[in-house]
Design an enzyme around this catalytic site. Sequence first.
Site, short mmCIF file in Angstrom:
data_model
loop_
_atom_site.label_atom_id
_atom_site.label_comp_id
_atom_site.label_asym_id
_atom_site.label_seq_id
_atom_site.Cartn_x
_atom_site.Cartn_y
_atom_site.Cartn_z
N THR A 1 0.84 -1.21 0.00
CA THR A 1 0.00 0.00 0.00
C THR A 1 0.87 1.26 0.00
OG1 THR A 1 -1.63 -1.23 1.26
CG2 THR A 1 -1.92 1.15 1.19
N HIS B 1 2.10 1.85 -3.39
CA HIS B 1 0.95 2.34 -4.16
C HIS B 1 0.79 3.85 -3.94
CE1 HIS B 1 -2.13 0.48 -6.50
NE2 HIS B 1 -3.11 1.11 -5.88
ZN LIG Z 1 0.50 -3.26 5.28
#
Ligand SMILES: [Zn+2]
Length: 338
Positions: free
Chosen positions: A39, A42
């Site tokens: 994440t 990202h």
């Molecule tokens: Zn994580």
Amino acid sequence: MKAALYEGNQTFRIQSVDPVTPGPDEIRLNVAYVGICGTDTHIYHGAMDARVKPPQVIGHEMSGTVAELGSNVEGFAIGDPVVVRPLDNRAETAADRGHSHICRDLKFIGIDSPGAFQNSWTVPAFAVHKAPQGVDLQLAALTEPLAVACHDVRLGEVQSGELAVVIGGGPIGMLVAMVARAAGARVILSEVNQNRLSFARELGFEAVSPIETDLAELCRERSDGAGADIVFEVSGAKAAAASMTDVLAIRGRIVVVAIYPQPVELNLFQFFWKELKLCGARVYEPEDYEQALQLIAEKALPLDKMITRVEPLDQIQAAFENLDSSPNAMKILIDCQS
Ligand SMILES: [Zn+2]
């Protein structure tokens, strides 16, 4: 103290900031280590700028120690080793039916509010779990992704002796394989990247590429012709979703761990014919954190092998750039006290 601010456009800036004095029901932590999550990469690529609102400190896979307690906080002492379960469910309503960890207005600490890539981090006390005294703080930084794996295996109701297939050999897939094996399952890991396959084999898993090996055939071979009891879909690949029903035995189960932003094709006939079950699994609940902490304390899993590198906080920019160009890396930790 220093904080790494994500500024957008694949850029972090190290800045001097004042520590945030904890308010009522808050704890200030000295951050020890923070893992870089999928994440986070990202976010680094700008995919979540609307939600993150740069400049912001991100990061949520952390370990640390208690530095300062706000009023009303009980059960913690200065210096306690801790980890943060970065879910803020304060907007939960009765309509969420008690499922706090996936309530509809859930806020993720480190995305929707400041994160851990800094020397010192102030968080709500309800998000803090005490780690066992003397825990290795580098391993403790793996608690969050390990709790994901504990949640997946728990929701999959893995039984001892079952044949489990894990599709996808990134960090979460490896951890799911480890936790499923610790629960007594025999694990086959399916992955296309040759380096990840070798890494899985070093960890003692039977690991195959679905391009080279007929996975369904292999599962039947390993189960007297029945097929696998459970599949963990961790790859997010369309081809995996299309084929996972083939590897399962009658009444086999699928746990969807990967994030599929778009609908994909599934063989629903197989669900009907073999009475298959499909279950989603998202983040974790407090008991998954407790299980993860226990597995870490017991040194029950080869978690040390998951840590590819440890980099100082002022090298965070290079660490993100490197992670981008090295798909074989598992976890890179940022040392936030260096
Ligand atoms: Zn994580």
